[in-house]
Scaffold this motif. Structure first.
Motif, PDB file in Angstrom:
ATOM      1  N   ILE A 130       0.817  -1.211   0.000  1.00  0.00           N
ATOM      2  CA  ILE A 130       0.000   0.000   0.000  1.00  0.00           C
ATOM      3  C   ILE A 130       0.850   1.259   0.000  1.00  0.00           C
ATOM      4  CG2 ILE A 130      -0.237   0.352   2.487  1.00  0.00           C
ATOM      5  CD1 ILE A 130      -3.085   0.490  -0.119  1.00  0.00           C
ATOM      6  N   ARG A 131       2.152   1.146   0.373  1.00  0.00           N
ATOM      7  CA  ARG A 131       3.018   2.326   0.400  1.00  0.00           C
ATOM      8  C   ARG A 131       3.274   2.869  -1.008  1.00  0.00           C
ATOM      9  NH1 ARG A 131       7.822   0.012   4.068  1.00  0.00           N
ATOM     10  NH2 ARG A 131       7.419  -1.745   2.665  1.00  0.00           N
ATOM     11  N   VAL A 132       3.111   2.008  -2.028  1.00  0.00           N
ATOM     12  CA  VAL A 132       3.205   2.490  -3.412  1.00  0.00           C
ATOM     13  C   VAL A 132       2.161   3.578  -3.653  1.00  0.00           C
ATOM     14  CG1 VAL A 132       2.888   1.829  -5.830  1.00  0.00           C
ATOM     15  CG2 VAL A 132       4.172   0.344  -4.294  1.00  0.00           C
ATOM     16  N   LEU A 133       0.970   3.368  -3.111  1.00  0.00           N
ATOM     17  CA  LEU A 133      -0.095   4.372  -3.251  1.00  0.00           C
ATOM     18  C   LEU A 133       0.264   5.657  -2.520  1.00  0.00           C
ATOM     19  CD1 LEU A 133      -2.876   5.380  -4.013  1.00  0.00           C
ATOM     20  CD2 LEU A 133      -3.835   4.056  -2.123  1.00  0.00           C
ATOM     21  N   LEU A 134       0.857   5.544  -1.326  1.00  0.00           N
ATOM     22  CA  LEU A 134       1.220   6.741  -0.564  1.00  0.00           C
ATOM     23  C   LEU A 134       2.250   7.572  -1.324  1.00  0.00           C
ATOM     24  CD1 LEU A 134       1.475   5.221   3.034  1.00  0.00           C
ATOM     25  CD2 LEU A 134      -0.470   6.354   1.964  1.00  0.00           C
ATOM     26  N   VAL A 135       3.241   6.906  -1.915  1.00  0.00           N
ATOM     27  CA  VAL A 135       4.261   7.626  -2.679  1.00  0.00           C
ATOM     28  C   VAL A 135       3.635   8.297  -3.893  1.00  0.00           C
ATOM     29  CG1 VAL A 135       6.387   7.394  -4.032  1.00  0.00           C
ATOM     30  CG2 VAL A 135       6.124   6.112  -1.900  1.00  0.00           C
ATOM     31  N   LYS A 136       2.750   7.575  -4.595  1.00  0.00           N
ATOM     32  CA  LYS A 136       2.140   8.147  -5.796  1.00  0.00           C
ATOM     33  C   LYS A 136       1.241   9.324  -5.454  1.00  0.00           C
ATOM     34  CE  LYS A 136       1.607   8.786  -9.986  1.00  0.00           C
ATOM     35  NZ  LYS A 136       2.740   9.254 -10.797  1.00  0.00           N
ATOM     36  N   LEU A 137       0.521   9.255  -4.336  1.00  0.00           N
ATOM     37  CA  LEU A 137      -0.334  10.371  -3.942  1.00  0.00           C
ATOM     38  C   LEU A 137       0.501  11.605  -3.603  1.00  0.00           C
ATOM     39  CD1 LEU A 137      -3.044   8.586  -1.759  1.00  0.00           C
ATOM     40  CD2 LEU A 137      -3.337   9.567  -4.030  1.00  0.00           C
ATOM     41  N   ALA A 138       1.617  11.402  -2.914  1.00  0.00           N
ATOM     42  CA  ALA A 138       2.495  12.533  -2.606  1.00  0.00           C
ATOM     43  C   ALA A 138       3.104  13.102  -3.886  1.00  0.00           C
ATOM     44  CB  ALA A 138       3.591  12.084  -1.640  1.00  0.00           C
ATOM     45  N   ASP A 139       3.464  12.219  -4.814  1.00  0.00           N
ATOM     46  CA  ASP A 139       3.989  12.640  -6.113  1.00  0.00           C
ATOM     47  C   ASP A 139       2.964  13.487  -6.855  1.00  0.00           C
ATOM     48  OD1 ASP A 139       5.472  12.681  -8.556  1.00  0.00           O
ATOM     49  OD2 ASP A 139       4.355  10.933  -9.252  1.00  0.00           O
ATOM     50  N   ARG A 140       1.719  13.011  -6.888  1.00  0.00           N
ATOM     51  CA  ARG A 140       0.671  13.759  -7.589  1.00  0.00           C
ATOM     52  C   ARG A 140       0.384  15.086  -6.887  1.00  0.00           C
ATOM     53  NH1 ARG A 140      -2.769  13.376 -12.042  1.00  0.00           N
ATOM     54  NH2 ARG A 140      -1.042  12.003 -12.629  1.00  0.00           N
ATOM     55  N   LEU A 141       0.421  15.108  -5.564  1.00  0.00           N
ATOM     56  CA  LEU A 141       0.154  16.348  -4.834  1.00  0.00           C
ATOM     57  C   LEU A 141       1.173  17.420  -5.196  1.00  0.00           C
ATOM     58  CD1 LEU A 141      -1.400  17.963  -2.732  1.00  0.00           C
ATOM     59  CD2 LEU A 141       0.036  16.931  -0.959  1.00  0.00           C
TER      60      LEU A 141
END
Length: 712
Positions: A130-141
């Protein structure tokens, strides 16, 4: 730009077990790999992964996640390889970096197929960690924060729409409401600047009109808690423009009718004190009916917990108050990041918290193509919820508007496939029955039952729709296969040709349709005519195209006896026809449409077919009804009935219609299950009043659950 030692210090501040060597290696490797690359803003490219890492440190994430953030673009944008990352940082970090890269390598375009393919890859990556999602969300932000540096408006709009449809709902699903709100806010400004400006202006006016309202309300609530002996922290917040706009659109209400433009949070130490604080607030202020929600006893699907209530506050202002504990508040702000589950090695989707990821994987498995998968995924993520219960008390969360079939598939795919009926709160209901908050639902199943293609018309969840369509595709494939083989066998027999598998395989090869199964399906679907197949299977054979069949006869329009008598607005010499799409009845508001060669069609004013004539005003004729009938004319009206499926039900309906002076002229069963029938009944009536009398008589009949008139 944050320096190397500052990043390590930030992580050490909340994690004494920080892997300093790992972070230092990742920092240096990423900085050297990106080298002199720059972003659209002109800043060094390395500033982007560094900012992404900074966002994740604010969420207090572990060293592996911070290192992944620093490295997340090196495979895509530099000469670095997955093998290098594995050798230097280990297989786990390499897997996470590769997971983010797979999504970014072909950046989602407006083309639906490319967007869907990328999202499929992303889903599989985050299902492993699930940390892949956290990194991608921060990237998109961070990308959204710097989106204004992109010069092309269409590209800004595409990225914003993708953020609003994919990433904001994902952030909401893992409970990261602060991040979700910012993503929505930044997207909204690019997608509808005019609406954004309008709502922002209304908010500014509200603040200017009552500059002390927030401070006074916080002070009043704090004093109220102190007097009641409740230790609490009170703060206020203004709702984001996008949330306001979406609520106004969804509920079709004005800005002034919103009760939660300004919301106040009362944060206490324990769950018991949440309910004590709620009682104190309700004793002090008048509540707004229907605005109370207890997400502590019934948490949201993303495990959000809080109590929401709306009251009439000072100066008759409608205000929302949220009551929660400090732990609940941390979870509401940071969601999954607040749990820090990855430290216990539970970052996969096996836990109950990530059941929605498993559901998306099921949709991925059932979808026929990438576009269908993306459609069903958006259905699964981007809707308001209702909360229902199984007979054993298990909570099932569904999109608003869900039917009992959606509930059945939410329990298990097998339950959905074999459902034949449902009880809601102990009462039998049709399968299309829409569920409401708090309903207790019992699904009745039968091994003999299979999904019906009619269910697709009323289910709303992506899981249900994908499972139904998969079954329908499979069933139709078998039906077309059998039909195609039968047709070609009969054609061979009729023409004296020797049917054989070898001949058909030769035809499949010549026609380039794949294998033998695909050939039979194409024949059954009508895609391949029999003569083309026979000519390919038997070289030199030519089909005799002469036919002894008579041409099809088109049924002419049915004329109602004396129909010109009661209608006004046209000359008596003009032919009038009652439209069969809406079946006008004396007393309806009607309009005429000139049809070449047929005269004038009479439609009800709300007939859906009229929309096709919006750009042809010259064809419209203003019609009306004479005050009194000059003859004994009956008109055909259509009624949609939901009827208990029991012996004598049709006789009971016919008796009611006959007793009311009408006549059933036609009946069609639209849907049938063991408990209910849905049917369309055509009834001969004299006028609208006569029709309404019959409808009222039907509604009070024991076997009839619902009666609606069909006007289109």
């Amino acid at each position: 730009m944050i320096r190397q030692f500052e990043l390590v210090d930030k992580v050490r501040a909340y994690d004494q077990n920080v892997d300093e060597a790992l972070l230092n290696r990742a920092y240096v490797f990423a900085m050297q790999a990106h080298g002199t690359q720059t972003r659209a803003s002109g800043d060094p490219y390395f500033s982007h992964p560094l900012e992404v890492a900074g966002i994740l440190t604010d969420m207090k994430l572990d060293s592996d996640t911070i290192a992944t953030a620093l490295l997340h673009d090196v495979i895509e944008d530099t000469v670095a390889t997955v093998e290098q990352i594995t050798d230097l940082f280990g297989p786990k970090i390499a897997e996470m970096v590769d997971g983010v890269t797979k999504l970014s390598k072909i950046e989602m375009q407006a083309e639906t197929t490319r967007q869907a393919e990328n999202f499929r890859k992303f889903l599989l990556a985050m299902s492993n960690d699930i940390r892949v999602l956290l990194v991608k969300l921060a990237d998109r932000l961070h990308n959204m924060r710097t989106l204004h540096h992109i010069s092309k408006p269409e590209k800004r709009r595409r990225i914003s729409l993708e953020t609003l449809e994919i990433y904001a709902p994902l952030a909401e699903r893992i409970g990261m409401h602060v991040l979700k709100d910012e993503l929505e806010h930044l997207s909204f400004g690019n997608l509808d600047a005019e609406a954004m400006e309008s709502i922002t202006a209304r908010l500014n006016f509200l603040i200017e009109e009552n500059p002390d309202l927030e401070r006074e309300m916080v002070a009043a609530l704090q004093e109220l808690m102190d007097i009641s002996g409740i230790k609490a922290t009170v703060n206020g917040r203004i709702k984001k423009p996008y949330s306001i706009w979406r609520k106004m659109e969804r509920q079709n209400i004005s800005f002034e009718q919103l009760s939660d433009v300004m919301a106040f949070r009362v944060i206490v130490d324990s769950e018991d004190e949440c309910y004590r604080a709620l009682g104190v607030v309700h004793r002090r202020y008048s509540t707004i009916p229907g605005r109370f929600k207890d997400y502590i006893s019934t948490p949201k699907r993303n495990f959000y917990r809080s109590i929401h209530t709306a009251v009439i506050g000072p100066k008759n202002r409608r205000l929302e108050i949220q009551v929660r504990t400090h732990d609940m508040h941390a979870e509401a702000e940071l969601g999954v990041a607040a749990h820090w589950q990855y430290k216990q090695g539970t970052e996969s989707v096996e836990g109950s918290q990530y059941v929605w990821v498993r559901e998306l994987l099921e949709i991925l498995e059932h979808a026929q193509d990438p576009e269908e998968f993306l459609e069903h995924t958006k259905l699964a993520m981007f809707q308001d919820k209702v909360f229902c219960f199984t007979p054993k008390g298990e909570l099932i969360s569904l999109p608003r508007g869900s039917s009992t079939v959606d509930f059945a598939y939410a329990v298990h795919t097998e339950v959905g496939d074999h459902c034949v009926g449902a009880k809601v709160n102990g009462r039998m209901v049709p399968l299309r029955h829409q569920l409401h908050n708090g309903d207790q639902v019992e699904i009745l199943t039968s091994k003999a039952q299979t999904p019906s293609d009619r269910w697709d018309a009323f289910v709303v969840t992506g899981k249900a729709r994908s499972a139904i369509r998969r079954h329908v595709r499979h069933t139709r494939h078998e039906e077309f296969h059998g039909l195609g083989r039968s047709l070609i066998e009969k054609a061979c027999k009729r023409l004296g040709l020797d049917f054989s598998t070898a001949a058909m395989q030769e035809a499949a090869s010549v026609l380039n349709v794949g294998d033998l199964d695909a050939l039979y399906v194409a024949i059954g679907e009508g895609v391949l005519p029999e003569e083309a197949v026979l000519e390919a299977a038997f070289p030199g054979f030519q089909m005799d195209t002469r036919s002894d069949k008579l041409p099809a006869v088109h049924d002419d329009w049915q004329h109602t006896r004396g129909q010109t008598g009661p209608i006004t607005g046209v000359d008596s010499s003009v032919a009038l026809h009652m439209a069969e799409c809406c079946h006008p009845v004396r007393g309806d508001r009607v309009v005429g449409i000139r049809v070449e060669g047929r005269g004038v069609e009479v439609h009800t004013i709300d007939c859906g077919k009229l929309a096709s004539y919006d750009d042809k005003p010259e064809l419209w004729v203003d019609l009306g009804w004479r005050e009194a009938a000059e003859d004994d004319v009956y008109y055909v009206a259509r009624l949609h009935l939901e009827v208990l499926n029991e012996r004598g039900a049709l006789a009971s309906i016919a008796a009611v219609v006959a007793k009311a002076g009408g006549n059933m002229s036609n009946l069609e069963i639209l849907e049938r299950d063991p408990e209910f029938c849905i049917m369309c009944v055509e009834v001969d009536v004299q006028d609208v009043k006569h029709l309404n009398d019959i409808a009222r008589a039907l509604r009070v009949n024991r076997v009839i659950e619902r009666v609606d008139r069909v006007t289109g």
